[in-house]
Design an enzyme around this catalytic site. Structure first.
Site, PDB file in Angstrom:
ATOM      1  CD  GLU A 242      -2.996  -0.838  -0.301  1.00 33.34           C
ATOM      2  OE1 GLU A 242      -3.053   0.113  -0.590  1.00 33.34           O
ATOM      3  OE2 GLU A 242      -3.449  -1.794  -0.704  1.00 33.34           O
TER       4      GLU A 242
ATOM      5  CE1 TYR B  46      -7.081   2.635  -1.033  1.00 34.96           C
ATOM      6  CE2 TYR B  46      -4.700   3.154  -0.543  1.00 34.96           C
ATOM      7  CZ  TYR B  46      -5.883   2.184  -1.091  1.00 34.96           C
ATOM      8  OH  TYR B  46      -5.572   1.084  -1.771  1.00 34.96           O
TER       9      TYR B  46
ATOM     10  CG  ASP C 156      -8.617   3.640  -4.805  1.00 34.57           C
ATOM     11  OD1 ASP C 156      -9.940   3.422  -5.001  1.00 34.57           O
ATOM     12  OD2 ASP C 156      -7.897   3.337  -5.802  1.00 34.57           O
TER      13      ASP C 156
ATOM     14  CB  CYS D 100     -14.247   2.331 -14.707  1.00 36.78           C
ATOM     15  SG  CYS D 100     -15.486   3.630 -14.610  1.00 36.78           S
TER      16      CYS D 100
ATOM     17  CB  CYS E 254     -17.874   1.779 -21.640  1.00 33.01           C
ATOM     18  SG  CYS E 254     -17.573   3.315 -20.799  1.00 33.01           S
TER      19      CYS E 254
ATOM     20  CB  CYS F 101     -18.186  -1.720 -17.869  1.00 31.04           C
ATOM     21  SG  CYS F 101     -18.848  -1.449 -16.292  1.00 31.04           S
TER      22      CYS F 101
ATOM     23  CB  CYS G 186     -22.754   3.305 -16.575  1.00 32.90           C
ATOM     24  SG  CYS G 186     -21.809   4.614 -15.999  1.00 32.90           S
TER      25      CYS G 186
END
Length: 311
Positions: free
Chosen positions: A44, A127, A145, A200, A207, A210, A216
């Site tokens: 992280e 985060y 995030d 995305c 798309c 997706c 959406c």
DNA sequence: GACTCGTGGCA
DNA sequence: TTGCCAAGAGT
């Protein structure tokens, strides 16, 4: 968004995105079932503002050298900074080292599980605290995030991009759309993040791939353009560029480098990625300012023999 | 809230 | 080629 939530449509979205993740997720070492809190934590830190492909080899090396927090804590800061290499933002290595020391002394070498205790560690913000608690310890935290913000902005908000700085309303929305079930919420966090990273995306979203294309709000609104134009990050001729050049030199020298030869080396270094410092308006002044900044930040020290990395 | 802080790949 | 952007944090 509210219509979706109250109509129960959100649960179908949970299933679609979580199932997409189970089929399409990248195989990353810090995601493997037995990953330790420390392994997740190091990943992280490295992933803050840094793409996965650049993190992978450095993370592997760090885990080989320092498999536990106390292993890193036993090393001087200079070793962490050198092993950080060219990942960028070396203060992350500094804070990770400091966090390892704190975990060793305050938590007996065990990465704390609670979001609150994680949040109190150096270099751990909202985060990162939520992410470590979620990914390493399976706490159903609300992870927000840049990827998740963008997916939420499009899917629920009908906007091309989220606001330039996170708003309280975004966190409220993230909490609202979170699955009730703990295990499902846990999977949802990483699934939405991965969707944002792979499909995305910021510039040319895929798309057609997706799983929630039909749900959406941004698609339904006709994919309106962003309501602002992001301002670029200046680089050429900035202090940051010079700081990076200074750190690159210090990482290569065990012994302190005299300030005189140090500044000369800086001016003549041939690393292709750096613009010739002679192009800068006030090169000497800027080098001195950048060096002063590094000294002030504790990323370099000035001793009798010259400049070196902090031990 | 606005800035600062590295680096490299890619459209 | 150049500007955008990538699992943010701290001041």
């Amino acid at each position: 968004m509210n219509q979706l939530i109250y109509s129960g449509g959100v649960q179908q979205i949970h299933d679609k995105i979580n199932n997409w993740y189970l089929e399409n997720a990248r195989d990353l070492p810090w995601r493997r079932p037995g990953a330790t809190g420390w392994e997740v934590m190091v990943s992280e830190f490295m992933l803050q503002q840094t793409p996965v492909v650049r993190v992978l080899p450095v993370w592997e090396e760090w885990m080989r050298r320092w498999p536990r927090p106390q292993d890193l804590a036993a090393e001087p800061l200079s070793e962490a900074l050198k092993a950080w290499g060219r990942l960028g933002y070396p203060r992350r290595a500094q804070r990770l080292h400091a966090a390892a020391v704190e975990i060793t002394t305050e938590y007996n070498g065990q990465v704390p599980h609670s979001e609150e205790q994680l949040r109190a560690l150096p270099g751990v913000g909202d985060y990162t605290a939520a992410a470590i608690a979620c990914f390493a310890f399976h706490e159903p935290t609300v992870v927000v995030d840049t990827n998740i913000r963008r997916v939420h902005a499009r899917l629920f908000g009908g906007m091309a991009l989220p606001e330039q700085s996170p708003r309280a309303s975004e966190f409220a929305r993230a909490r609202q759309v979170q699955p009730d079930d703990s295990a499902t919420a846990n999977l949802w966090n990483i699934s939405v993040m991965e969707l944002g990273a792979l499909v995305c995306t910021a510039r040319s979203p895929k798309c057609e791939q997706c799983p929630v294309f039909d749900d959406c709000a941004w698609i339904k609104a006709g994919q309106p353009a962003p309501h602002y134009t992001p301002k670029g990050q200046a680089w050429k001729g900035t202090d940051r560029q010079v700081r990076g050049a200074i750190m690159a030199i210090l990482r290569e020298h065990e012994e302190p480098v005299a300030e005189q030869s140090f500044l000369a080396d800086l001016a003549h270094q041939s690393h292709a990625k750096y613009v010739a410092l002679s192009m800068l308006e006030s090169p000497l002044e800027q080098r001195e300012r950048a060096l002063a900044g590094l000294l002030n930040d504790g990323l370099a020290v000035n001793e009798s023999g010259g400049i070196r990395l902090p031990s």
